[in-house]
Design an enzyme around this catalytic site. Structure first.
Site, PDB file in Angstrom:
ATOM      1  N   CYS A  67       0.833  -1.213   0.000  1.00  0.00           N
ATOM      2  CA  CYS A  67       0.000   0.000   0.000  1.00  0.00           C
ATOM      3  C   CYS A  67       0.869   1.265   0.000  1.00  0.00           C
ATOM      4  O   CYS A  67       1.890   1.335   0.688  1.00  0.00           O
ATOM      5  CB  CYS A  67      -0.921  -0.004   1.218  1.00  0.00           C
ATOM      6  SG  CYS A  67      -2.061   1.385   1.229  1.00  0.00           S
ATOM      7  N   CYS A  71       0.537   4.630   6.966  1.00  0.00           N
ATOM      8  CA  CYS A  71      -0.102   4.436   8.280  1.00  0.00           C
ATOM      9  C   CYS A  71       0.837   3.673   9.233  1.00  0.00           C
ATOM     10  O   CYS A  71       1.239   2.542   8.933  1.00  0.00           O
ATOM     11  CB  CYS A  71      -1.413   3.680   8.121  1.00  0.00           C
ATOM     12  SG  CYS A  71      -2.458   4.368   6.824  1.00  0.00           S
ATOM     13  N   CYS A  74       0.218  -0.050  10.268  1.00  0.00           N
ATOM     14  CA  CYS A  74      -0.252  -1.057   9.305  1.00  0.00           C
ATOM     15  C   CYS A  74       0.847  -1.918   8.691  1.00  0.00           C
ATOM     16  O   CYS A  74       1.794  -1.415   8.089  1.00  0.00           O
ATOM     17  CB  CYS A  74      -1.050  -0.375   8.195  1.00  0.00           C
ATOM     18  SG  CYS A  74      -1.794  -1.598   7.086  1.00  0.00           S
ATOM     19  N   CYS A 111     -16.762  -9.039   4.920  1.00  0.00           N
ATOM     20  CA  CYS A 111     -16.099  -7.760   4.660  1.00  0.00           C
ATOM     21  C   CYS A 111     -14.832  -7.958   3.833  1.00  0.00           C
ATOM     22  O   CYS A 111     -13.944  -8.714   4.220  1.00  0.00           O
ATOM     23  CB  CYS A 111     -15.762  -7.092   5.988  1.00  0.00           C
ATOM     24  SG  CYS A 111     -14.947  -5.497   5.756  1.00  0.00           S
ATOM     25  N   CYS A 142     -19.728  -5.896   3.084  1.00  0.00           N
ATOM     26  CA  CYS A 142     -19.004  -4.704   3.531  1.00  0.00           C
ATOM     27  C   CYS A 142     -17.714  -4.668   2.726  1.00  0.00           C
ATOM     28  O   CYS A 142     -17.167  -5.719   2.382  1.00  0.00           O
ATOM     29  CB  CYS A 142     -18.695  -4.804   5.021  1.00  0.00           C
ATOM     30  SG  CYS A 142     -17.734  -3.406   5.645  1.00  0.00           S
ATOM     31  N   CYS A 202     -19.621   2.286   8.190  1.00  0.00           N
ATOM     32  CA  CYS A 202     -18.881   1.575   9.239  1.00  0.00           C
ATOM     33  C   CYS A 202     -17.605   2.373   9.471  1.00  0.00           C
ATOM     34  O   CYS A 202     -16.773   2.479   8.570  1.00  0.00           O
ATOM     35  CB  CYS A 202     -18.555   0.152   8.771  1.00  0.00           C
ATOM     36  SG  CYS A 202     -17.480  -0.750   9.912  1.00  0.00           S
ATOM     37  N   ARG A 274     -18.257  -2.824  17.384  1.00  0.00           N
ATOM     38  CA  ARG A 274     -17.526  -4.079  17.138  1.00  0.00           C
ATOM     39  C   ARG A 274     -16.218  -4.137  17.916  1.00  0.00           C
ATOM     40  O   ARG A 274     -15.363  -3.262  17.782  1.00  0.00           O
ATOM     41  CB  ARG A 274     -17.247  -4.260  15.639  1.00  0.00           C
ATOM     42  CG  ARG A 274     -16.538  -5.583  15.320  1.00  0.00           C
ATOM     43  CD  ARG A 274     -16.481  -5.906  13.827  1.00  0.00           C
ATOM     44  NE  ARG A 274     -17.794  -5.768  13.241  1.00  0.00           N
ATOM     45  CZ  ARG A 274     -18.118  -4.836  12.344  1.00  0.00           C
ATOM     46  NH1 ARG A 274     -17.218  -4.010  11.910  1.00  0.00           N
ATOM     47  NH2 ARG A 274     -19.341  -4.762  11.875  1.00  0.00           N
TER      48      ARG A 274
END
Ligand code: SAM
Ligand code: DTB
Ligand code: SF4
Length: 331
Positions: A67, A71, A74, A111, A142, A202, A274
């Site tokens: 990616c 972040c 991550c 998801c 999702c 979400c 969640r």
């Protein structure tokens, strides 16, 4: 005062007045004596939900690694050396097989996550096919694909996507300490597009990244003040992955994690809260406290995106022990 209609329990609609939460008010909730906080959360939880029912979502990483965002938490960022490889997107049949297996195991929401800053046009065509196929199985869908423009949002709406996950992750003040390749407003803009397109939102965040209590309260206030607030609010405990800048972050006191769940429940009474990443490292006792605090959804299945999650057998045993059942079993 404006009112909003929130859909919950799949079919019941209730009109509620939105409440604005100052960061100070949210912080004051965090500072309540534990028993008082839990009591308030339980009361609100029971007004809106069956306290013994839990919603089970299974995650699948449809595009892993490489990616272009940085972040700090991550494992999939190309900026960090974590051993997670940059793979190509999964084929449709692989995704459908995984969704069928999740449904068989008792999940009701599937998801699909992708390690993208934003999807390309070609990516969107594949994702639309995946959403259509998974919906065809009768599961809630999702997706979490990064930032969306108007056209992409519309494509997902037309495909019938039920939820779009896009986390605020932390408070506006702490955000720049964790991510430099995009800003907070980018996240808010995508969430606004998803909301205007009429899909369920979400959105949640991660705790245990070294944020202050005020900043943790700031995240919850941001979410709770969205009009309307998200239907689904994932609260993740940082999973510390070797090679990420946050690998050596000090552990959050588990009771502070429980408090975060309780504060999310109190400030977003009809949202599905969640208990998300970080469950593998949590004792049954802490998870039970999270359910008491108002969590009523978990990620279900041995894998999150690239990291582990409790075994299905362990989760079934935990729910049994607590006298809880999944929404899917109740149907
Ligand atoms: N790339 C898209 C994005 O960031 O929106 C979608 C996938 S991204 C992996 C989805 C979410 O996973 C992030 O927003 C973050 O909340 C969560 N996440 C990623 N790494 C994590 C970690 N180590 N611990 C806890 N949550 C994590
Ligand atoms: C969310 O809030 N948590 C999930 C889901 N939304 C996409 C992701 C957790 C990822 C944990 C790290 C990993 O497995 O790579
Ligand atoms: Fe990319 Fe999402 Fe990971 Fe950030 S959280 S590096 S955007 S996959």
């Amino acid at each position: 005062m404006n009112t909003q209609t929130i859909e919950f329990h799949h079919h019941v609609k209730k009109t509620i007045a939105p409440q604005r939460w100052s960061v100070e008010d949210v912080e004051a909730l965090f500072k309540l004596p534990f028993a008082d906080l839990m009591y308030r959360a339980q009361q609100i939880h029971r007004e809106h939900f069956d306290p013994n029912a839990v919603q089970l979502s299974t995650l699948l990483s449809i595009k892993t690694g490489g990616c272009s965002e940085d972040c700090g938490y991550c494992p999939q960022s190309a900026f960090h050396s974590t051993g997670v490889e940059d793979r190509k997107m999964l084929d449709l049949d692989v995704v459908v097989a995984a969704a069928k297996a999740a449904q068989q195991a008792g999940a009701d929401r599937f998801c699909m996550g992708a390690a993208w800053r934003e999807p390309s046009e070609a990516d969107m065509l594949s994702v639309v096919d995946m959403v259509t196929a998974v919906r065809g199985l009768g599961m809630e869908t999702c997706a979490t694909l990064g930032m969306l423009n108007d056209e992409q949002t519309e494509q997902l709406r037309v495909a019938g996507l039920d939820y779009y996950n896009h986390n605020l992750d932390t408070s506006p003040e702490f955000y720049g300490d964790v991510i430099s390749t995009r800003d907070y407003q980018d996240r808010l803009d995508t969430l606004d597009r998803v909301r205007r397109a009429g899909m369920h939102v979400c959105s949640g965040g991660i705790v245990g990244m070294g944020e202050s209590l005020t900043q943790r309260a700031g995240l919850v206030a941001q979410l709770a003040n969205m009009e309307p607030y998200p239907e689904s609010v994932p609260i993740n405990n940082l999973v510390k992955v070797e090679g990420t800048p946050l690998a050596n972050q000090a552990d959050l006191d588990p009771l502070d994690f429980v408090r975060t769940i309780a504060v999310a429940r109190i400030t977003m009474p009809t949202a599905r809260v969640r208990l998300s990443a970080g469950r593998q490292e949590m004792s049954d006792a802490i998870q039970a406290l999270c359910f008491l605090a108002g969590a009523n959804s978990i990620f279900y299945g041995e894998q999150l995106l690239t990291t582990g999650n409790p075994e299905v057998e362990r989760d079934r045993a935990l729910l049994d022990k607590l006298g809880m059942y999944s929404l899917a079993d109740k149907h």
